[in-house]
Design a protein around this motif. Structure first.
Motif, PDB file in Angstrom:
ATOM      1  N   ASP A   5     -20.715   7.986  -3.602  1.00  0.00           N
ATOM      2  CA  ASP A   5     -19.590   7.396  -4.321  1.00  0.00           C
ATOM      3  C   ASP A   5     -18.477   7.109  -3.316  1.00  0.00           C
ATOM      4  OD1 ASP A   5     -18.781  10.033  -3.856  1.00  0.00           O
ATOM      5  OD2 ASP A   5     -18.366  10.479  -5.936  1.00  0.00           O
ATOM      6  N   PRO A   6     -17.543   6.239  -3.699  1.00  0.00           N
ATOM      7  CA  PRO A   6     -16.442   5.918  -2.783  1.00  0.00           C
ATOM      8  C   PRO A   6     -15.624   7.174  -2.464  1.00  0.00           C
ATOM      9  CG  PRO A   6     -16.526   4.339  -4.576  1.00  0.00           C
ATOM     10  CD  PRO A   6     -17.479   5.451  -4.925  1.00  0.00           C
ATOM     11  N   PRO A   7     -15.075   7.265  -1.248  1.00  0.00           N
ATOM     12  CA  PRO A   7     -14.265   8.434  -0.901  1.00  0.00           C
ATOM     13  C   PRO A   7     -13.007   8.486  -1.761  1.00  0.00           C
ATOM     14  CG  PRO A   7     -14.464   6.905   0.971  1.00  0.00           C
ATOM     15  CD  PRO A   7     -15.187   6.304  -0.177  1.00  0.00           C
ATOM     16  N   LEU A  15     -10.124  12.279   2.558  1.00  0.00           N
ATOM     17  CA  LEU A  15     -10.814  11.862   1.341  1.00  0.00           C
ATOM     18  C   LEU A  15     -12.313  12.046   1.560  1.00  0.00           C
ATOM     19  CD1 LEU A  15      -8.891   8.624   0.303  1.00  0.00           C
ATOM     20  CD2 LEU A  15      -8.737  10.906  -0.709  1.00  0.00           C
ATOM     21  N   TRP A  16     -13.022  12.417   0.479  1.00  0.00           N
ATOM     22  CA  TRP A  16     -14.429  12.765   0.582  1.00  0.00           C
ATOM     23  C   TRP A  16     -15.263  12.018  -0.445  1.00  0.00           C
ATOM     24  CZ3 TRP A  16     -16.020  16.417   4.253  1.00  0.00           C
ATOM     25  CH2 TRP A  16     -14.976  17.043   4.938  1.00  0.00           C
ATOM     26  N   SER A  17     -16.524  11.756  -0.083  1.00  0.00           N
ATOM     27  CA  SER A  17     -17.535  11.166  -0.957  1.00  0.00           C
ATOM     28  C   SER A  17     -18.601  12.220  -1.214  1.00  0.00           C
ATOM     29  CB  SER A  17     -18.224   9.980  -0.272  1.00  0.00           C
ATOM     30  OG  SER A  17     -17.350   8.933  -0.061  1.00  0.00           O
ATOM     31  N   HIS A  18     -19.456  11.934  -2.192  1.00  0.00           N
ATOM     32  CA  HIS A  18     -20.622  12.774  -2.474  1.00  0.00           C
ATOM     33  C   HIS A  18     -21.865  11.966  -2.131  1.00  0.00           C
ATOM     34  CE1 HIS A  18     -17.461  14.178  -5.289  1.00  0.00           C
ATOM     35  NE2 HIS A  18     -17.817  15.334  -4.767  1.00  0.00           N
ATOM     36  N   LEU A  19     -22.726  12.520  -1.292  1.00  0.00           N
ATOM     37  CA  LEU A  19     -23.958  11.869  -0.863  1.00  0.00           C
ATOM     38  C   LEU A  19     -25.135  12.596  -1.509  1.00  0.00           C
ATOM     39  CD1 LEU A  19     -25.470   9.896   1.093  1.00  0.00           C
ATOM     40  CD2 LEU A  19     -25.427  11.784   2.756  1.00  0.00           C
ATOM     41  N   ILE A  20     -26.006  11.836  -2.196  1.00  0.00           N
ATOM     42  CA  ILE A  20     -27.149  12.434  -2.881  1.00  0.00           C
ATOM     43  C   ILE A  20     -28.428  11.635  -2.611  1.00  0.00           C
ATOM     44  CG2 ILE A  20     -25.708  13.320  -4.768  1.00  0.00           C
ATOM     45  CD1 ILE A  20     -27.179  11.026  -6.487  1.00  0.00           C
ATOM     46  N   SER A  21     -29.550  12.252  -2.940  1.00  0.00           N
ATOM     47  CA  SER A  21     -30.846  11.573  -2.951  1.00  0.00           C
ATOM     48  C   SER A  21     -31.422  11.725  -4.345  1.00  0.00           C
ATOM     49  CB  SER A  21     -31.792  12.235  -1.940  1.00  0.00           C
ATOM     50  OG  SER A  21     -33.125  11.788  -2.163  1.00  0.00           O
ATOM     51  N   GLU A  52     -14.503   8.944   6.857  1.00  0.00           N
ATOM     52  CA  GLU A  52     -14.795   8.251   8.118  1.00  0.00           C
ATOM     53  C   GLU A  52     -16.290   8.052   8.356  1.00  0.00           C
ATOM     54  OE1 GLU A  52     -13.289  12.424   8.833  1.00  0.00           O
ATOM     55  OE2 GLU A  52     -12.448  10.695   7.847  1.00  0.00           O
ATOM     56  N   ARG A  53     -17.156   8.687   7.595  1.00  0.00           N
ATOM     57  CA  ARG A  53     -18.607   8.482   7.720  1.00  0.00           C
ATOM     58  C   ARG A  53     -19.161   7.548   6.626  1.00  0.00           C
ATOM     59  NH1 ARG A  53     -21.084  13.040  11.048  1.00  0.00           N
ATOM     60  NH2 ARG A  53     -19.254  14.201  11.645  1.00  0.00           N
ATOM     61  N   PHE A  54     -18.306   7.142   5.718  1.00  0.00           N
ATOM     62  CA  PHE A  54     -18.727   6.317   4.579  1.00  0.00           C
ATOM     63  C   PHE A  54     -19.387   5.009   5.017  1.00  0.00           C
ATOM     64  CE2 PHE A  54     -17.841   3.073   1.352  1.00  0.00           C
ATOM     65  CZ  PHE A  54     -18.367   3.674   0.218  1.00  0.00           C
ATOM     66  N   ARG A  55     -18.721   4.247   5.869  1.00  0.00           N
ATOM     67  CA  ARG A  55     -19.262   2.938   6.288  1.00  0.00           C
ATOM     68  C   ARG A  55     -20.603   3.060   7.015  1.00  0.00           C
ATOM     69  NH1 ARG A  55     -14.285  -0.880   8.370  1.00  0.00           N
ATOM     70  NH2 ARG A  55     -13.295  -1.060   6.336  1.00  0.00           N
ATOM     71  N   VAL A  56     -20.738   4.096   7.831  1.00  0.00           N
ATOM     72  CA  VAL A  56     -21.996   4.306   8.545  1.00  0.00           C
ATOM     73  C   VAL A  56     -23.107   4.631   7.554  1.00  0.00           C
ATOM     74  CG1 VAL A  56     -23.198   5.722  10.265  1.00  0.00           C
ATOM     75  CG2 VAL A  56     -20.834   5.015  10.658  1.00  0.00           C
ATOM     76  N   ALA A  57     -22.803   5.456   6.545  1.00  0.00           N
ATOM     77  CA  ALA A  57     -23.807   5.802   5.530  1.00  0.00           C
ATOM     78  C   ALA A  57     -24.283   4.546   4.802  1.00  0.00           C
ATOM     79  CB  ALA A  57     -23.233   6.818   4.544  1.00  0.00           C
ATOM     80  N   LEU A  60     -26.461   2.495   7.087  1.00  0.00           N
ATOM     81  CA  LEU A  60     -27.792   3.090   7.238  1.00  0.00           C
ATOM     82  C   LEU A  60     -28.639   2.989   5.966  1.00  0.00           C
ATOM     83  CD1 LEU A  60     -26.930   6.237   9.353  1.00  0.00           C
ATOM     84  CD2 LEU A  60     -28.234   4.225  10.090  1.00  0.00           C
ATOM     85  N   GLY A  61     -28.050   2.485   4.878  1.00  0.00           N
ATOM     86  CA  GLY A  61     -28.851   2.226   3.690  1.00  0.00           C
ATOM     87  C   GLY A  61     -28.474   2.931   2.412  1.00  0.00           C
ATOM     88  N   ALA A  62     -27.447   3.776   2.422  1.00  0.00           N
ATOM     89  CA  ALA A  62     -27.024   4.439   1.180  1.00  0.00           C
ATOM     90  C   ALA A  62     -26.397   3.405   0.239  1.00  0.00           C
ATOM     91  CB  ALA A  62     -26.039   5.560   1.472  1.00  0.00           C
ATOM     92  N   THR A  63     -26.662   3.545  -1.026  1.00  0.00           N
ATOM     93  CA  THR A  63     -26.135   2.644  -2.049  1.00  0.00           C
ATOM     94  C   THR A  63     -24.875   3.242  -2.656  1.00  0.00           C
ATOM     95  OG1 THR A  63     -28.358   1.865  -2.576  1.00  0.00           O
ATOM     96  CG2 THR A  63     -26.656   1.516  -4.257  1.00  0.00           C
ATOM     97  N   VAL A  64     -23.814   2.451  -2.740  1.00  0.00           N
ATOM     98  CA  VAL A  64     -22.551   2.914  -3.317  1.00  0.00           C
ATOM     99  C   VAL A  64     -22.624   2.785  -4.833  1.00  0.00           C
ATOM    100  CG1 VAL A  64     -20.046   2.588  -3.373  1.00  0.00           C
ATOM    101  CG2 VAL A  64     -21.313   2.185  -1.249  1.00  0.00           C
TER     102      VAL A  64
END
Length: 117
Positions: A5-7, A15-21, A52-57, A60-64
Motif C-alpha cells: 500500500d502507499p506509504p 512514512l511506512w507501507s505494508h508489503l505482503i505476498s 524510501e523503498r517504495f519506488r524500488v519495490a 521490482l514488481g510489487a503491485t500497489v
C-alpha cells in the motif's frame, strides 16, 4: 504476487507501507531480502517498508493497492496472522465486577516499555 500500500503510516518520523505476498511467506521474505529489508521489518504476515523503498519495490514488481486491500488479500490467500486479542478481564460486559489481583506486587502485565505513572 506481491502487494504494497502507499506509504501512509507515520512512525518515528517516517512514512511506512505494508508489503505482503498472496502466495507464501517464502516469496515475501525473498522479495524483502532483494529490497534490502531486514527481518526486523517482518510483523506476523507483512513487512513494514519505509517510504524510501517504495519506488524500488514497485520497480521490482510489487503491485500497489489501497491499504484496505492488504488484509483482504492476506485473508483470501489464507496467510493472515492477526495480533492475538488481549486477555479479557472476568466479568467484563456481564454486569459483574472484574476480579483484579489483590496481593502486593500483583497486577496487570504491561507490554515492554510501558510504564504506569
Amino acid at each position: 504476487m506481491l502487494y504494497l500500500d502507499p506509504p501512509a503510516v507515520p512512525w518515528r518520523g517516517r512514512l511506512w507501507s505494508h508489503l505482503i505476498s498472496d502466495v507464501s511467506f517464502a516469496e515475501l521474505h525473498a522479495f524483502a531480502e532483494l529490497l534490502g529489508a531486514g527481518r526486523r521489518g517482518f510483523d506476523r504476515d507483512h513487512y513494514d517498508l519505509p517510504a524510501e523503498r517504495f519506488r524500488v519495490a514497485v520497480w521490482l514488481g510489487a503491485t500497489v493497492v489501497p491499504s484496505r486491500e492488504i488484509v483482504r488479500l492476506l485473508r483470501d490467500a489464507g496467510l493472515r496472522r492477526p495480533k492475538p486479542r488481549a486477555a479479557r478481564l472476568p466479568g467484563r460486559g456481564s454486569g459483574e465486577a472484574a476480579q483484579l489481583p489483590t496481593q502486593v506486587g500483583a497486577g496487570p502485565v504491561l507490554p515492554a516499555g510501558v510504564r504506569l505513572g
